[in-house]
Design a protein around this motif. Structure first.
Motif: not given
Length: 490
Positions: A81-82, A85-86, A144, A177
């Motif tokens: 998920t995201d 970002l992570y 974020r 990703d």
């Protein structure tokens, strides 16, 4: 009996005995190693036979599992998920390419093969246990804020809570990703080729899978002047950040005819105090300070902050931030302004501000708070990390005051946050042959709100759309740090 048949039978018997001996030897001596080998397909089938445990951020999982798209004998694959970002936190788990970062460190917990997750019967039968979870210290708002602020720039940022060492954010851009490379299909292979720059016709040379926050040490430039200032105060070379130094402008590097000049020619850098020298980022002052202190004294202070530590685990192994041990006096002078062979990761420069903010004590930074079993029971806790003193409380207090001057009246004005106390240090680091590379823009800082809550943040921008003449720590890195500090403290 026919002699030929007898000989053939004897040879066959010997071969059978040799085969049995070999099998017995392999099972007794190498059996465990072979059973545990990553090349053992049965192990892979077992690992991917059930949904995995999760990596948790602020109570919510940022990982997941789904049935393998292509079917086959590996039933499940990772999802994220995201993911971009992570990714600097989770790393990736791939059926083909292995596991990295938190996914790799805690793979046995996340796939249920850790013995602590198994019942006594499971231990006897070798059955997988129910997967556990990994709880991180990451604050999603801070993460974020840093990711959005860095945007399309090549760079990284780290935010740490000085009171307990919790890493609140670790950002690296450009990112990727992980979900696109978890399976074994053609699409996954094509995505991996692009990420790893294997496809010469369509390669991505920005290294998006590189965790720049933890694994990319670069010259820290003038942010390293905080380390030299701490060494000067701790050594007693100067007793106060407001005491005037003995610093000609320009300062000629010892044993050379090379002047160490300042970017701002009109700055009052001659014999400037440490406060003024940090405010205007005076190269002459810190070049001479490092030379007067000597390479060993500066190195000793740098190592207290974490430089030259080849085993910096958070728990991901961070790259070593380097302060050279062999230098002449001219090179020592250059090291005083964060040049020569000095390198640092954003994590390391965040640790410098972390120790200053926390009154001179450095708590080991970490981004995992707990490892849990499937029922929420604690397998491992990191709530009480080690700490050590880097400098006296008085030295830390003086440096905090000087860093506030940098933001309030000096080169770090873009980090100001209304209603909060902010201190920082800018840096613009030259690199490349004859300094031909685009300079790195640095900012290391701390912020404190009215309730006394603190955060330390370091940002480096390696490359951006800005023209070379416009690259500066205040212009590029300070606004990013400001947004991360505001997210942490509001």
């Amino acid at each position: 009996m026919n002699r030929t048949i007898k000989r053939a039978g004897t040879v066959t018997l010997l071969l059978v005995i040799a085969l049995l001996a070999r099998v017995t030897w392999v099972q007794m001596v190498h059996g465990e190693a072979l059973a545990d080998s990553d090349k053992n397909r049965r192990n892979a089938m077992e690992r991917y036979s059930q949904p995995f445990g999760d990596i948790i951020v602020a109570g919510d999982p940022v990982t997941g599992s789904k049935p393998t798209d292509e079917g086959g004998d590996l039933k499940y694959q990772r999802t994220y998920t995201d993911g971009p970002l992570y990714a600097p936190v989770t790393g990736f788990g791939s059926q083909v390419r292995g596991w990295t970062q938190l996914e790799g460190i805690y793979r046995d917990v996340l796939d249920g093969s850790d013995d602590r997750l198994k019942s006594p019967l499971d231990l006897v039968t070798g059955k997988q246990g129910k997967p556990g979870n990994v709880l991180t210290t990451i604050d999603p708002d801070v993460q974020r804020a840093g990711y959005r602020a860095l945007g399309h720039k090549k760079g990284a940022a780290v935010a740490i809570d000085p009171s307990n060492g919790k890493i609140l954010g670790t950002v690296s851009t450009p990112s990727f990703d992980p979900s696109k490379i978890t399976g074994g299909g053609e699409d996954d292979a094509a995505a991996w080729k692009k990420l790893s720059a294997e496809d010469d016709g369509d390669k991505d040379d920005t290294k998006p899978t590189l965790n720049r926050a933890l694994r990319q040490p670069v010259p820290p430039g003038s942010t390293f002047k905080l380390v030299v200032a701490a060494a000067a105060l701790e050594d007693g070379l100067y007793s106060s950040v407001d005491e005037r130094t003995h610093s000609p402008d320009p300062y000629t590097l010892k044993g050379t005819s090379t002047p160490l000049e300042n970017e701002n020619k009109s700055a009052p850098c001659k014999n400037a105090s440490l406060r003024t020298a940090l405010r205007y980022s005076c190269n002459n002052v810190f070049g001479k300070l490092a030379t007067d202190l000597g390479k060993d004294r500066v190195r000793e202070q740098a190592e207290k902050f974490g430089f030259n530590d080849s085993k910096q685990d958070v728990p991901v192994r961070a790259a070593e931030s380097h302060f050279p041990t062999s230098m002449d006096e001219a090179q020592t002078g250059l090291s005083g302004i964060g040049q020569f062979e000095v390198t640092a990761t954003p994590l390391q420069m965040a640790m410098v501000s972390q120790a200053i903010a926390a009154g001179g004590e450095l708590t080991d930074p970490h981004m995992v708070s707990q490892v849990q079993d499937s029922g929420g029971g604690t397998l491992q806790s990191f709530d009480d990390p080690d700490a050590h003193r880097v400098m006296s409380e008085d030295t830390a207090r003086q440096l905090r005051s000087a860093m506030q001057t940098v933001v309030d009246e000096g080169t770090g004005s873009n980090a100001k946050i209304p209603g909060m106390t902010v201190g920082g240090k800018t840096g613009t680091a030259q690199h490349g042959v004859d300094n031909s590379g685009t300079p790195y823009a640095w900012f290391t800082s701390y912020g404190e709100n009215a309730d006394g809550k603190q955060v330390a943040v370091a940002v480096v921008v390696e490359d951006s759309d800005a023209a070379r003449a416009e690259v500066s720590g205040n212009g590029l890195a300070a606004p990013i740090a400001k947004k991360m500090m505001a997210a942490a403290l509001r």
